[in-house]
Design an enzyme around this catalytic site. Structure first.
Site, PDB file in Angstrom:
ATOM      1  N   CYS A  57      31.539  37.714  38.303  1.00 48.43           N
ATOM      2  CA  CYS A  57      31.281  36.831  39.445  1.00 48.43           C
ATOM      3  C   CYS A  57      31.536  37.568  40.754  1.00 48.43           C
ATOM      4  O   CYS A  57      32.558  38.237  40.912  1.00 48.43           O
ATOM      5  CB  CYS A  57      32.231  35.630  39.418  1.00 48.43           C
ATOM      6  N   GLY A 104      18.554  25.128  63.382  1.00 48.70           N
ATOM      7  CA  GLY A 104      17.768  26.316  63.090  1.00 48.70           C
ATOM      8  C   GLY A 104      17.320  27.098  64.301  1.00 48.70           C
ATOM      9  O   GLY A 104      16.839  28.218  64.164  1.00 48.70           O
ATOM     10  N   CYS A 144      34.896  35.321  33.281  1.00 51.09           N
ATOM     11  CA  CYS A 144      35.157  33.883  33.169  1.00 51.09           C
ATOM     12  C   CYS A 144      34.067  33.173  32.379  1.00 51.09           C
ATOM     13  O   CYS A 144      34.165  31.970  32.142  1.00 51.09           O
ATOM     14  CB  CYS A 144      35.320  33.252  34.551  1.00 51.09           C
ATOM     15  N   CYS A 177      29.207  35.726  33.242  1.00 54.38           N
ATOM     16  CA  CYS A 177      30.268  36.559  33.822  1.00 54.38           C
ATOM     17  C   CYS A 177      31.157  37.089  32.698  1.00 54.38           C
ATOM     18  O   CYS A 177      31.601  36.336  31.838  1.00 54.38           O
ATOM     19  CB  CYS A 177      31.104  35.747  34.811  1.00 54.38           C
ATOM     20  N   CYS A 211      35.791  32.654  40.159  1.00 55.63           N
ATOM     21  CA  CYS A 211      36.048  33.318  38.886  1.00 55.63           C
ATOM     22  C   CYS A 211      37.520  33.158  38.478  1.00 55.63           C
ATOM     23  O   CYS A 211      37.823  32.799  37.334  1.00 55.63           O
ATOM     24  CB  CYS A 211      35.703  34.804  39.023  1.00 55.63           C
TER      25      CYS A 211
END
Lengths: 293, 372, 198
Positions: free
Chosen positions: A273, A39, A251, A248, A279
């Site tokens: 998506c 980080g 899909c 979606c 997808c």
């Protein structure tokens, strides 16, 4: 790079993955320190790349430094492999490193991304490289590098909490929807790049190695695999991600991040998506949404 | 059924083919030669070399052509090439006192050793469009030029004439701060190491030397208008050819690598003095590849403004803010980040859309509640 | 020294540097897990091939290098490293970016090396420690890169190694990072790891 004069103009040939070896070593050393201090933003001497600053030069330099001849590279922008900038960056590595490329998340060993984390769970042999525009999570609270560096050194993150809390007071919500700050391994507050906060939970305890490159701002940072990544929040306002009302349209996936597509000028719209590989794979497996073929 | 838009690859290919076509323009006209660009658009080439930080006239000309005359794009092309070049070592510092001077003006002394030399300058031209240049056959020579009548125009001297720098002349009396001595230390290299603020003067000068001309012009201008006024005088501007000397460690002697053209500006600024230092003039320094006077002067003004701390002055203006000035002066960085806003941001925008819709719904509910 | 007797560097600098770096990268990303590191280098003893591969992959004129007494005493080692990396070889460890410790039992206290600054914790040394082999069992590791905990061992290491690592961890985010180079592999112990005797 080497140049030899042929007919007046130099013929220019570039090293594997464009960067010279000295530059790669410099970036690699920064990556090692970034991994050792999760980080923390390691300053590095970002080079000028043959693509504009802000268009992925940091991610490209990190990818170029880690990439080997046997790697399989995937590049996504907004979750999609066929967005123009993803196409351009993938083409760059096809040309300069001649590595195999793929659009499949599972086939890739290195995935360079802008703004998304793939929906498909990553594996422990995979490296996710993020393109980062502004690596400093405190930048919009304190624009000065000299100040923010001190705040990180002292782990003085009160400013960030105040900002988030002011949001709640004013809007009833934390009004940060992307680039939502996280705390890494209990120490550094980090900018996860402008991924939607929907993707933040995927960073936590991910088996993959996550590397972040900011070229213009000359910073590299990292999250090792299986590292605690906590989105900043408050007891009375716990971190929550966006939920989509509908699955979606192609899909039928629920729980995936969706793009809104405007179909006409009469309010017609659909949600699909944003992760095109996810997808497509689902559609190949026979899943169908309400507008799927 | 809905089919998502695809074909990024083809779109990019087509766009680049179109770009190439537009670059070429009317094919009935001859393609512009790099030699023509290098010879006739010299100031464009100079700017590309200066802000591209690479002295190569031919490549800079190529970049200008490839970039369709967009100089920031050309600078970008040169920078991206430069970064891949191997380094053989460092040249000796340029000695501008041994310059083959093509132009030299001082605003502080009417006459001085070596004299004033106007050289090739737009100064004192009447900015009247010269239609003679637009003509076909005779379009080469301005109607005003004495060349048209075959006169001597005092072109380049054969060898450097002694032309001491104005600041050195002032220095003999101790009226101006001394030029800092060369302590032999390796200067910081902004292209090889990340900058951490605050920075030393060498780092500032490097950053300004490749900084955007327009940006420095505006900042320099702001100091004249009172935002950190420094009472500047152009001690001297000189433009000409300087030899680049390289010491080969293996050979143990110096070789000349050739010459480069540079513009140097020494700004002389008032200084009231302090407890330690008597009143004297101070310097602001500008040095740029090629003939880039506007840039060299702007750089000198900004450089002087950035020295407020070391000279014990007050900080009151944007041009004095080191981190602000230096971190925004690179036009390749700036243009990249500004222009990146045209990249897709669908994902983040979707997240914002969702939030705004949610907040509007809540707002509406609250309004309704209040009304009841 | 003449060029004829100098042991060769990488035959394929691009590929071999990348491979050694990737091993080091995964080693630090997954502390305690031994990453395979194959190399054909035959550096002068007592420099080990794996340590040599790491140094050649990571060091250059920008990284002052410190060698422990056993390495510094062998001119062929010094020549090999200087020639193939261009790194300045330091007499004292205080300014080293990298250090090679061929004799871990004699390793100096970590405080002899740069340990970074609060504002720049990355300005610290990476220690390449040559070990004769890896085993598990001696230490329990926890921290970023490790799911839960893992066991790790390498030999030889000083008897107070866990205590030294604990002191290093206590400095976090400052501290040194260790790459342990053994036959055929490398393991990483970044400053973020917690090391306990098992």
């Amino acid at each position: 790079m080497s140049a030899s004069d042929v007919g007046g103009m130099p013929q220019i040939t570039y090293n594997f993955a464009y960067l010279d070896e000295q530059t790669k070593r410099m970036i690699r050393r920064a990556i090692l320190k970034a991994i050792a201090v999760p980080g923390y933003q390691v300053p590095f001497a970002a080079r000028e790349m043959p693509m504009p600053y802000g268009w992925g030069t940091g991610g490209v330099q990190v990818t170029a430094a880690v990439l080997g001849r046997d790697d399989v590279l995937k590049v996504i922008d907004q979750g999609a492999d066929d967005t123009t900038n993803a196409v351009a960056i993938r083409g760059f590595f096809e040309k300069t490193a001649r590595v195999a490329t793929t659009t499949s998340t599972t086939e890739a060993t290195v995935i360079q991304t802008r703004h998304r984390i793939p929906e498909t769970k990553l594996r422990e042999d995979q490296i996710l490289v993020y393109q980062v525009p502004i690596p400093e999570p405190l930048r919009f609270l304190e624009p000065r590098e000299t100040e923010t560096r001190q705040l990180h050194a002292l782990a003085e993150y009160g400013l960030m909490h105040v900002k988030l809390y002011e949001d709640i007071a004013r809007h009833g919500h934390i009004a940060t929807t992307y680039a939502y700050p996280v705390e890494v391994a209990g120490r550094y507050v980090m900018d996860p790049s402008p991924i939607p906060k929907f993707d933040n939970p995927k960073m936590d305890d991910s088996p993959a190695l996550q590397l972040f490159g900011a070229g213009r701002e000359k910073r590299i940072y990292a999250i090792p695999p299986h590292t605690k990544v906590r989105s900043l929040d408050f007891e009375d306002h716990p971190f929550k991600v966006q939920r989509f009302a509908k699955p979606c349209a192609l899909c039928g996936a629920t729980g995936a991040y969706l793009d809104e597509v405007i179909l006409d000028d009469k309010g017609g719209r659909m949600f699909v998506c944003s992760d095109t590989d996810f997808c497509n794979t689902r559609q190949e497996e026979g899943h169908r949404g309400e507008m799927g073929a | 059924m809905y089919v998502a838009a695809k074909g990024g690859e083809k779109a990019i290919r087509n766009a680049h083919a179109l770009l190439a076509k537009r670059r070429r323009g009317n094919e009935n006209l001859p393609s512009i030669g790099l030699d023509q660009i290098a010879a006739q658009l010299t100031l464009a080439v100079d700017r590309v070399m200066a802000e591209g930080s690479l002295y190569d006239i031919e490549l800079a000309s190529l970049a200008v052509k490839q970039a369709r005359g967009d100089l920031i794009e050309a600078i970008f092309l040169i920078r991206a090439f430069r970064t891949t070049l191997p380094r053989f070592g460092n040249a000796q510092p340029l000695d501008t006192s041994r310059m083959l001077v093509r132009r030299r003006v001082s605003a502080t002394f009417k006459d001085l050793p070596g004299g004033q030399l106007l050289g090739p300058t737009f100064d004192y031209t009447h900015r009247l469009l010269d239609t003679a240049l637009g003509g076909g056959e005779n379009g080469d020579i301005s109607g005003d030029s004495p060349v048209a009548s075959g006169g001597d125009i005092g072109d380049i001297p054969a060898a450097p004439v002694a032309m001491p720098r104005v600041t050195d002349l002032l220095g003999q009396e101790g009226l101006i701060e001394a030029s800092p001595a060369d302590d032999g230390a390796e200067p910081f290299d902004i292209t090889r190491a990340p900058v951490a603020y605050p920075v030393d003067r060498a780092t500032r000068l490097q950053t300004l030397a490749r900084g955007d001309e327009g940006y420095l012009l505006a900042l320099g201008y702001s100091t004249q208008r009172g935002y950190a006024r420094s009472h500047p005088f152009v001690g001297e501007i000189r433009f000409g050819d300087v030899e680049v000397i390289f010491e080969v460690p293996e050979l143990g002697f110096e070789v000349s690598l050739g010459t480069v053209q540079v513009t140097e500006c020494q700004m002389v600024n008032q200084f009231k003095g302090s407890a330690e230092v008597p009143p004297q003039f101070t310097r602001g320094y500008g040095l740029v590849f090629g003939q880039c006077e506007r840039k060299a002067m702007s750089m000198a003004l900004v450089e002087r403004a950035l020295r407020w701390k070391e000279l014990g002055e007050e900080q009151s203006a944007p041009a004095q803010d080191e981190e602000f000035v230096l971190s925004h002066c690179d036009n390749v960085q700036a243009t990249g980040f500004v222009e990146h806003l045209k990249l897709p941001h669908y994902v983040d925008f979707q997240a914002e859309l969702d939030l705004v819709r949610r907040m509007r719904a809540e707002h509406e509910a609250e309004m309704k509640e209040a009304a009841e | 020294m003449s060029a004829q007797v100098l042991a060769r560097g990488f035959d394929d600098p691009v590929g071999e540097s990348q491979a050694a770096f990737r091993a080091a990268m995964w080693a630090l990303a997954r502390p305690g897990r031994v990453e395979a590191l194959a190399t054909d280098l035959t550096p002068p003893a007592p420099l080990s091939p794996e340590a040599a591969a790491l140094v050649l992959a990571l060091c250059d004129y920008e990284t002052p290098l410190w060698l422990d007494a056993a390495l510094a005493a062998v001119p062929e080692v010094v020549d090999f490293l200087r020639f193939h990396t261009g790194a300045a070889i330091l007499e004292e460890p205080g300014e080293a970016r990298f250090a090679i410790l061929s004799d871990p039992l004699e390793m100096p206290d970590f405080s002899a090396f740069p340990q970074g600054l609060p504002e720049f914790p990355d300005a610290s040394a990476t220690l390449i420690v040559q070990v004769a082999g890896f085993s598990d069992a001696r230490f329990i590791l926890e921290g970023p890169g490790i799911k839960g905990q893992t066991s790790f061992g390498a030999a030889p290491l000083p008897a107070d190694f866990a205590a030294r690592m604990a002191a290093n961890r206590a400095l976090f985010p400052r501290g040194v990072d260790l790459l342990l180079a053994g036959p055929g592999g490398v393991a990483g112990l970044p400053r973020s790891v917690t090391v306990r005797e098992s």
